[in-house]
Design a protein around this motif. Structure first.
Motif, PDB file in Angstrom:
ATOM      1  N   ASP A  30       0.824  -1.218   0.000  1.00  0.00           N
ATOM      2  CA  ASP A  30       0.000   0.000   0.000  1.00  0.00           C
ATOM      3  C   ASP A  30       0.856   1.265   0.000  1.00  0.00           C
ATOM      4  OD1 ASP A  30      -2.541  -1.288  -0.124  1.00  0.00           O
ATOM      5  OD2 ASP A  30      -2.291  -1.864   1.962  1.00  0.00           O
ATOM      6  N   ARG A  31       1.938   1.246   0.768  1.00  0.00           N
ATOM      7  CA  ARG A  31       2.855   2.403   0.798  1.00  0.00           C
ATOM      8  C   ARG A  31       3.509   2.574  -0.572  1.00  0.00           C
ATOM      9  NH1 ARG A  31       8.131   2.671   2.603  1.00  0.00           N
ATOM     10  NH2 ARG A  31       7.960   0.581   3.459  1.00  0.00           N
ATOM     11  N   HIS A  32       3.950   1.477  -1.162  1.00  0.00           N
ATOM     12  CA  HIS A  32       4.585   1.542  -2.479  1.00  0.00           C
ATOM     13  C   HIS A  32       3.593   2.003  -3.545  1.00  0.00           C
ATOM     14  CE1 HIS A  32       7.994  -1.369  -1.157  1.00  0.00           C
ATOM     15  NE2 HIS A  32       8.328  -0.118  -0.963  1.00  0.00           N
ATOM     16  N   LEU A  33       2.354   1.516  -3.445  1.00  0.00           N
ATOM     17  CA  LEU A  33       1.323   1.956  -4.401  1.00  0.00           C
ATOM     18  C   LEU A  33       1.132   3.465  -4.336  1.00  0.00           C
ATOM     19  CD1 LEU A  33      -1.481  -0.767  -4.319  1.00  0.00           C
ATOM     20  CD2 LEU A  33      -0.380   0.163  -6.348  1.00  0.00           C
ATOM     21  N   GLN A  34       1.075   4.014  -3.115  1.00  0.00           N
ATOM     22  CA  GLN A  34       0.902   5.471  -2.965  1.00  0.00           C
ATOM     23  C   GLN A  34       2.031   6.221  -3.669  1.00  0.00           C
ATOM     24  OE1 GLN A  34       0.494   5.964   1.305  1.00  0.00           O
ATOM     25  NE2 GLN A  34      -1.730   6.173   1.106  1.00  0.00           N
ATOM     26  N   HIS A  35       3.272   5.751  -3.487  1.00  0.00           N
ATOM     27  CA  HIS A  35       4.433   6.372  -4.151  1.00  0.00           C
ATOM     28  C   HIS A  35       4.293   6.305  -5.666  1.00  0.00           C
ATOM     29  CE1 HIS A  35       7.246   7.378  -0.956  1.00  0.00           C
ATOM     30  NE2 HIS A  35       6.988   6.219  -0.363  1.00  0.00           N
ATOM     31  N   LEU A  36       3.986   5.102  -6.169  1.00  0.00           N
ATOM     32  CA  LEU A  36       3.912   4.882  -7.617  1.00  0.00           C
ATOM     33  C   LEU A  36       2.786   5.687  -8.260  1.00  0.00           C
ATOM     34  CD1 LEU A  36       4.570   1.025  -7.610  1.00  0.00           C
ATOM     35  CD2 LEU A  36       6.172   2.818  -8.326  1.00  0.00           C
ATOM     36  N   LEU A  37       1.666   5.816  -7.540  1.00  0.00           N
ATOM     37  CA  LEU A  37       0.541   6.615  -8.053  1.00  0.00           C
ATOM     38  C   LEU A  37       0.910   8.102  -8.030  1.00  0.00           C
ATOM     39  CD1 LEU A  37      -2.429   4.749  -6.322  1.00  0.00           C
ATOM     40  CD2 LEU A  37      -1.943   4.783  -8.772  1.00  0.00           C
ATOM     41  N   ALA A  38       1.546   8.550  -6.939  1.00  0.00           N
ATOM     42  CA  ALA A  38       1.916   9.964  -6.798  1.00  0.00           C
ATOM     43  C   ALA A  38       2.888  10.400  -7.891  1.00  0.00           C
ATOM     44  CB  ALA A  38       2.517  10.215  -5.418  1.00  0.00           C
ATOM     45  N   GLU A  39       3.822   9.527  -8.267  1.00  0.00           N
ATOM     46  CA  GLU A  39       4.793   9.914  -9.298  1.00  0.00           C
ATOM     47  C   GLU A  39       4.292   9.614 -10.713  1.00  0.00           C
ATOM     48  OE1 GLU A  39       8.313   6.902 -10.044  1.00  0.00           O
ATOM     49  OE2 GLU A  39       8.131   7.228  -7.883  1.00  0.00           O
ATOM     50  N   GLY A  40       3.080   9.031 -10.833  1.00  0.00           N
ATOM     51  CA  GLY A  40       2.523   8.764 -12.163  1.00  0.00           C
ATOM     52  C   GLY A  40       3.081   7.518 -12.821  1.00  0.00           C
ATOM     53  N   TYR A  41       3.839   6.730 -12.045  1.00  0.00           N
ATOM     54  CA  TYR A  41       4.415   5.495 -12.584  1.00  0.00           C
ATOM     55  C   TYR A  41       3.302   4.469 -12.832  1.00  0.00           C
ATOM     56  CZ  TYR A  41       8.138   2.071 -13.318  1.00  0.00           C
ATOM     57  OH  TYR A  41       8.995   1.152 -13.882  1.00  0.00           O
ATOM     58  N   LEU A  42       2.299   4.467 -11.949  1.00  0.00           N
ATOM     59  CA  LEU A  42       1.092   3.646 -12.115  1.00  0.00           C
ATOM     60  C   LEU A  42      -0.116   4.572 -12.118  1.00  0.00           C
ATOM     61  CD1 LEU A  42       1.469   0.610  -9.631  1.00  0.00           C
ATOM     62  CD2 LEU A  42       1.678   0.562 -12.115  1.00  0.00           C
ATOM     63  N   THR A  43      -1.198   4.138 -12.765  1.00  0.00           N
ATOM     64  CA  THR A  43      -2.469   4.853 -12.653  1.00  0.00           C
ATOM     65  C   THR A  43      -3.506   3.865 -12.127  1.00  0.00           C
ATOM     66  OG1 THR A  43      -3.016   4.367 -14.954  1.00  0.00           O
ATOM     67  CG2 THR A  43      -2.049   6.498 -14.537  1.00  0.00           C
ATOM     68  N   LYS A  44      -4.441   4.394 -11.349  1.00  0.00           N
ATOM     69  CA  LYS A  44      -5.484   3.542 -10.770  1.00  0.00           C
ATOM     70  C   LYS A  44      -6.647   3.469 -11.762  1.00  0.00           C
ATOM     71  CE  LYS A  44      -8.186   2.968  -6.577  1.00  0.00           C
ATOM     72  NZ  LYS A  44      -8.350   3.396  -5.186  1.00  0.00           N
ATOM     73  N   LEU A  45      -7.063   2.246 -12.107  1.00  0.00           N
ATOM     74  CA  LEU A  45      -8.148   2.063 -13.072  1.00  0.00           C
ATOM     75  C   LEU A  45      -9.485   1.829 -12.378  1.00  0.00           C
ATOM     76  CD1 LEU A  45      -6.273  -0.239 -15.590  1.00  0.00           C
ATOM     77  CD2 LEU A  45      -6.607   2.221 -15.722  1.00  0.00           C
ATOM     78  N   SER A  46      -9.469   1.090 -11.295  1.00  0.00           N
ATOM     79  CA  SER A  46     -10.651   0.894 -10.456  1.00  0.00           C
ATOM     80  C   SER A  46     -10.122   0.322  -9.142  1.00  0.00           C
ATOM     81  CB  SER A  46     -11.670  -0.054 -11.115  1.00  0.00           C
ATOM     82  OG  SER A  46     -11.323  -1.395 -10.952  1.00  0.00           O
TER      83      SER A  46
END
Length: 195
Positions: A30-46
């Motif tokens: 969850d912490r890593h997801l927050q980082h990856l989403l914040a930097e635009g490395y991942l996007t949340k689809l649903s």
């Protein structure tokens, strides 16, 4: 190498991941997801579904429908279609619909994935790929939901059915047709035997 960099090594551009896919490579998912989403490395689809966008000359490419649907369903047994596919049959269907339909065994309802609307329909049976015969059966199944003139479309479906592969069409009607649809196609077979 940090744990976050290590996780990034596993993420391929253009791929869709579920949270549990990422958990195998990260103990703090969850912490890593927050980082990856914040930097635009991942996007949340649903909820619980993420995309590693592929960079193109025009910016970030959206996730492919099949990758989205497969991650969302956690299943590779589905068929993506649209009422627009009926337009290829030459039966007078010309309307354009902004709708993507997913036949599957698990989910029913409308869901937004990656900013796009999908209508999931739970069905006991559907083919692996779209065929002309399946589309004719599906068109008659869904006739009430279309904007076209029903009588005109049915008359043209009848013409097409009589010109096409009759045994494949009868098989498709039997496997995928609703009761009314099966009656319609059985009626055509009876008409030709009588004539």
């Amino acid at each position: 190498m940090t744990k976050l960099q290590e996780l990034k090594r596993h993420l391929r551009s253009g791929k869709v991941y579920r949270r549990e896919d990422l958990a195998q490579w990260s103990s703090s998912v969850d912490r890593h997801l927050q980082h990856l989403l914040a930097e635009g490395y991942l996007t949340k689809l649903s909820t619980g579904v993420y995309h590693r966008p592929k960079q193109t000359a025009f910016g970030k490419a959206p996730a492919e429908d099949n990758a989205l649907v497969e991650a969302f369903l956690k299943d590779d047994r589905y068929l993506v279609t649209s009422p627009n596919a009926y337009n290829s049959l030459g039966v007078g269907a010309t309307q354009l619909y902004n709708k993507t339909v997913v036949y599957n065994h698990k989910r029913h309802g409308n869901f937004t994935l990656g900013g796009r609307e999908f209508e999931f329909r739970k069905k006991p049976a559907f083919p692996k790929t779209l065929t002309k015969e399946f589309l004719l059966v599906d068109l008659v199944n869904n006739l009430d939901h279309l904007a076209e003139d029903r009588e005109q479309v049915l008359a043209r479906v009848k013409e097409r059915a009589l010109q096409g592969n009759r045994s494949a069409l009868n098989r498709a009607a039997k496997e995928y047709g609703m009761v009314r649809t099966r009656k319609f196609f059985n009626g055509l077979a009876a008409d030709t035997h009588a004539g």
